[in-house]
Each structure stands twice: as structure tokens, then as C-alpha cells.
Motif scaffolding. Structure first.
Motif: not given
Length: 188
Positions: A141-169
Motif C-alpha cells: 500500500i505504501r509503495q502504491k501511495l508514494q507516487s500520488l500527490s494527493r489522496l482521493i478516499i472513497g467510503l462504502d458501507g453495506m448492510q446485507p439485512e437489517k440487524g446484521n453486521t455492516c461492512l465498511y470499505i
């Protein structure tokens, strides 16, 4: 008293540090004691591996009590494991890149490589592979990010069914690197 047949003997490999001189006083290092020795099982069969610790022979040296060890020997195995990294990587490759089921990997290990191994051990070795893979990720990850002058971050959240664990990426969108993936029990 039984005697070992020479054909049944396990070969022994000895390792010493790659560094020959003390980093404090430049004296030639001397063999001091065995750091560890174990039987390692690899795809070519078992072998005894002995890793020697070397120390500076000068008692007045600030590094006289420092153990020098072989990086190559340390790279052969995982601590407290008897299977070589080479075999663990081959198992991981078969499972996750060639998509072989656990039973097929077990058959390869037990019948083709003639290892006395249980099916549960195969699962443990696959988990060891995943741990090795995860340990190597920060450097990639560090190697890939070194070449970038700035970061563009995306946050995704997914909850399969109500009451189940949410997955954030969390991803860096320019190079497509996943920075973090965490299951959270609460979506807030």
C-alpha cells in the motif's frame, strides 16, 4: 538398539548471520550459541534447520551481548510452526489462485508429497497463508501511495439485512487500493 539407515536420515542445514563484522567495533563475529533448531517440512520433504547466533568477541564492545542471526534462516519458517513458508505459500496459491478445494489440497499433500498431515492442519496452513498475505499488505500500500500527490478516499458501507453486521470499505480511488475493510456491528 536401532540404527538409522542413511536413506532415512533427514538432511541438516546450518545458518549463520549474513553479517560478518560487529556493527559497533568491526570485529569479526564468533559463533556463540544455537538460536533455534527444528525440523521443517517443505514440498521437497523434511529437513533439520539450525540457526546459529554470533556475537562480538570483544567484552568491552557496546554490542557484545547482541545476537546476530541469519535473515535467510528466519525467512524459512513461521515461529512455532513446523511447515516451511515455501510450502505454506504453495498451499495458499493452490487454494486462492487455482481455487482448489481443501480436500484436493489435502490429497496433494498426503498422497503426492507423502506428508503425514490431517485435514485440519491444511485449514491451519491456509490461515497461516492469509496471515502472511495480510502482513505484506502495508508495504504494498505504501509503495502504491508514494507516487500520488494527493489522496482521493472513497467510503462504502453495506448492510446485507437489517440487524446484521455492516461492512465498511475505505479505498484510495486513483490507484484502486483498499486501505481498510472492517465489519462494524452498528451502522451509526
Amino acid at each position: 538398539m536401532s540404527h538409522l539407515n542413511t536413506a532415512n536420515r533427514v538432511p541438516t542445514e546450518y545458518y549463520r548471520p549474513e553479517q560478518r563484522l560487529c556493527r559497533f567495533c568491526a570485529s569479526t563475529l564468533k559463533r556463540h550459541h544455537i538460536l533455534w533448531h527444528k525440523t521443517l517440512i517443505s514440498s521437497t520433504g523434511p529437513k533439520q534447520v539450525v540457526s546459529w547466533a554470533y556475537r562480538c568477541p570483544r567484552r568491552d564492545c557496546p554490542g557484545a551481548s547482541l545476537d546476530y542471526r541469519s535473515a535467510k534462516a528466519e525467512g524459512l519458517h513461521l515461529k512455532h510452526r513446523s511447515f516451511s513458508r515455501e510450502l505454506i505459500v504453495r498451499i495458499g496459491y493452490r487454494r486462492f489462485w487455482q481455487h482448489q478445494p481443501q480436500a484436493e489440497i489435502y490429497t496433494w499433500l498426503s498422497q503426492e508429497l507423502h506428508l503425514d498431515i490431517s485435514e485440519r492442519t491444511v485449514v491451519n496452513l491456509m490461515l497461516d497463508f492469509l496471515a502472511l498475505l495480510r502482513a505484506g499488505q502495508p508495504a504494498k500500500i505504501r509503495q502504491k501511495l508514494q507516487s500520488l500527490s494527493r489522496l482521493i478516499i472513497g467510503l462504502d458501507g453495506m448492510q446485507p439485512e437489517k440487524g446484521n453486521t455492516c461492512l465498511y470499505i475505505v479505498r484510495e480511488l486513483q490507484c484502486g487500493v483498499t486501505l481498510l475493510a472492517e465489519p462494524l456491528s452498528d451502522s451509526s
